[in-house]
Motif scaffolding. Structure first.
Motif, mmCIF file in Angstrom:
data_model
loop_
_atom_site.group_PDB
_atom_site.id
_atom_site.type_symbol
_atom_site.label_atom_id
_atom_site.label_comp_id
_atom_site.label_asym_id
_atom_site.label_seq_id
_atom_site.Cartn_x
_atom_site.Cartn_y
_atom_site.Cartn_z
ATOM 1 N N GLY A 108 21.184 36.390 55.070
ATOM 2 C CA GLY A 108 20.288 37.519 55.303
ATOM 3 C C GLY A 108 20.350 38.537 54.180
ATOM 4 N N ALA A 109 19.670 39.626 54.393
ATOM 5 C CA ALA A 109 19.644 40.698 53.399
ATOM 6 C C ALA A 109 20.761 41.685 53.702
ATOM 7 N N ALA A 110 21.975 41.352 53.292
ATOM 8 C CA ALA A 110 23.124 42.214 53.551
ATOM 9 C C ALA A 110 23.097 43.420 52.625
ATOM 10 N N GLY A 111 23.528 44.552 53.162
ATOM 11 C CA GLY A 111 23.573 45.770 52.363
ATOM 12 C C GLY A 111 24.835 45.848 51.523
ATOM 13 N N TRP A 112 24.884 46.882 50.662
ATOM 14 C CA TRP A 112 26.044 47.045 49.779
ATOM 15 C C TRP A 112 27.320 47.281 50.568
ATOM 16 N N GLY A 113 27.218 47.963 51.711
ATOM 17 C CA GLY A 113 28.405 48.201 52.521
ATOM 18 C C GLY A 113 29.006 46.913 53.030
ATOM 19 N N THR A 114 28.154 45.952 53.401
ATOM 20 C CA THR A 114 28.642 44.653 53.873
ATOM 21 C C THR A 114 29.400 43.927 52.775
#
Length: 506
Positions: free
Chosen positions: A192-198
């Motif tokens: 998926g489109a994981a964010g920078w925090g992930t």
């Protein structure tokens, strides 16, 4: 009319009953029940916490961190050196012991329970990313525990039932559980489109895994590479893994308790003890060949299947270790075994021709039964040995007795001259030894300490030499199991199991 109505009702109920006893449902139920019983056995083992192997070093590590969390020194000898055993997990356990006042072995039982729970939930989460079959997590757990060989094998980081029963309190169990959660999280991020925090969180988790148990960290890293390769990342995704790697490298660099990157030069002293990992592979890992066979159709369907790539990477690492004489690389064997074991479990639930499914079910079940029988001696850790059938009792491995009997005399921080098994156990109760019971890459005078200990217990060594060793290392007590010190100037103050004697140094 009434008769027809009743007949249809009965027919409907019969159909419901037939549906309720569908073979797949029965198989799921059996798998879950058996997996549950195996977990109950492991929980009972946690309650007892049988002592064997490396439990002493982990207990000693908790001891040092409880007494001095900021500057614990060497966990085994009275020296101010760093140690790779001072990991984030052990720091947490030391803090629990310090805050609660609980004994070290109580804290290790809590650690064992936490590690087991983390492993079970991690397997469940990761397997769910590979299969939607409801029985898959239970079958995967049984495969990891039982699908090994016909000869029981014990080593930390190897999650066979016999091995896990004796290493469940070790950091390796906790770390392997973290690894399964890491792979599940990374799979979701890669799809998926994981964010920078992930990605930052994944990088920190990767570093924590490497710090907690370096060998399991290699396995976790191989699984992570396989996960990313299987996701077929495009250019838009690559910044995420790059951020994760950078974050992890920073955490490894700033960890204050030891220099992680210095461990790359520690292989030479570890090679002899790890050569045994390559011995008798068929007897110890032969049943995993069923999983290797299950990987073949996965490879034919998808050349980037995560389990296939994982297996190939693990095999390459282990093979390179054998070819180059770096036998410590054999600790990466789970990177080849785990994907094959999971593949065997997942193949049991795949759709296909009925006769193929039935044949695989028979092979898989037979392999689990054979592997379980080979490890049946594990029952001895929760059932009195005399209550077991002789054929099962013969597989039981007696745990060590322990050195709690020295604690009325030996105080925390006292130096005890000991060798062999005693040197691996005494630090668990707060004492130090002259020579470490385990190889210590960060101890600069390890060789001298080992030589002094050998000389001390050698027959024919003069009393003057022994007194000199005692003065040099501040020895207050001596544990002797060989009888070589009987009749010397030392004063016997206590006697323990297996002929061990505690002497006070004048």
């Amino acid at each position: 009319m009434t008769v027809r109505f009743s007949s249809s009702v009965v027919s409907g109920r019969t159909g419901a009953r037939r549906a309720a006893v569908h073979p797949a449902a029965v198989g799921r139920t059996i798998a879950r029940v058996v997996a549950g019983l195996v977990l109950v056995l492991l929980v009972l083992v946690v309650v007892r916490l049988p002592w064997v192997g490396d439990l002493g070093i982990h207990a000693a590590t908790v001891q040092r961190l409880r007494h001095s969390p900021l500057d614990p020194g060497n966990p085994l000898v009275d020296a101010d050196t760093p140690s790779p055993y001072y990991s984030p997990w052990m720091l947490l356990l030391g803090g629990v012991a310090r805050v609660t006042g609980l004994g070290v072995f109580v804290v290790l039982r809590l650690a064992a329970a936490a590690g087991l729970a983390l492993l079970v939930t991690g397997v469940w989460r990761y397997v769910r990313t590979l299969s939607a079959q409801r029985a898959a997590p239970a079958l995967a757990l049984l495969s990891l525990l039982l699908l090994w060989g016909t000869t029981p094998f014990l080593w930390s980081g190897f999650p066979g039932l016999n091995s896990l029963a004796l290493t469940v309190a070790y950091p390796s169990t906790f770390t392997l559980g973290l690894a399964f959660h890491f792979w599940a999280w990374l799979t979701a991020a890669s799809r998926g489109a994981a964010g920078w925090g992930t990605w930052l969180g994944l990088g920190v988790l990767w570093a924590v895994i490497l710090l907690c148990h370096q060998f399991s960290g290699v396995v976790a890293s191989a699984g992570a590479v396989a996960t990313v390769v299987a996701a077929r990342p495009g250019r838009a995704m690559w910044p995420g893994p790059a951020v994760a790697l950078s974050a992890g490298a920073v955490v490894l660099w700033v960890w204050p308790y030891y220099d992680f990157f210095a461990l790359f030069g520690a292989g030479e002293g570890l090679e002899p003890v790890h050569r045994v990992l390559y011995a008798r592979p068929v007897a110890r890992y032969g049943l995993v060949l069923l999983g290797v066979a299950a990987l073949v159709p996965r490879w034919l369907r998808d050349r980037r299947d995560p389990l296939v790539v994982f297996f190939v990477l693990g095999t390459l690492i282990v093979s390179a270790g054998w070819l180059t004489g770096h036998y410590s690389w054999g600790r990466a064997l789970p990177a080849a075994l785990v994907p094959a074991q999971l593949a065997a479990a997942l193949a049991a639930g795949r759709a296909g021709r009925r006769w193929v499914r039935a044949g695989w079910a028979v092979l898989f079940t037979g392999a689990l039964v054979l592997g379980g029988w080979a490890q049946a001696g594990t029952l001895g850790y929760v059932v009195p040995r005399g209550a077991l059938p002789e054929v099962v009792a013969d597989r039981y491995r007696s745990p060590w007795t322990g050195y709690h009997w020295i604690t009325p005399w030996v105080r925390y921080g006292d130096v005890v001259m000991a060798e062999g098994r005693a040197a691996r156990q005494v630090p668990a109760y707060g004492g130090y030894t002259v020579a470490p019971g385990y190889p210590d890459f960060f101890l600069p005078d390890e060789g001298r300490r080992v030589a002094a200990t050998r000389a001390y217990f050698a027959e024919g060594t003069s009393e003057a030499v022994r007194r000199g060793v005692e003065r040099e290392y501040g020895v207050r007590w001596v544990v002797d199991r060989s009888g070589v010190l009987a009749g010397t100037a030392l004063r016997a103050v206590a006697r323990g199991p297996e002929g061990a004697v505690l002497y006070a140094v004048p």
